[in-house]
Design a protein around this motif. Structure first.
Motif: not given
Length: 64
Positions: A16-38
């Motif tokens: 989880v990356i916290k940003m000023t606009t909210g949170q971004q969920f990422r797969c550190t292995r694949l390197g792209y944004e994901t969702k908790p339930f994927y």
């Protein structure tokens, strides 16, 4: 066989990356944004999830 624990949020690569606009969920292995339930086939459960899965497996075997 279905696994109720299998989701990105329970994987060791989930971040989880916290940003000023909210949170971004990422797969550190694949390197792209994901969702908790994927769900992806590369899922590696966190240690506490492994323990829960083993506990449930043991309880299920006791009932049989």
């Amino acid at each position: 066989m279905s696994n109720r624990f299998h989701a990105c949020a329970t994987c060791i690569h989930y971040g989880v990356i916290k940003m000023t606009t909210g949170q971004q969920f990422r797969c550190t292995r694949l390197g792209y944004e994901t969702k908790p339930f994927y769900k992806f086939n590369c899922w590696v459960p966190k240690e506490q999830v492994k323990k829960l899965m083993e506990k449930e497996k043991g309880e299920k075997e006791k009932r049989i």
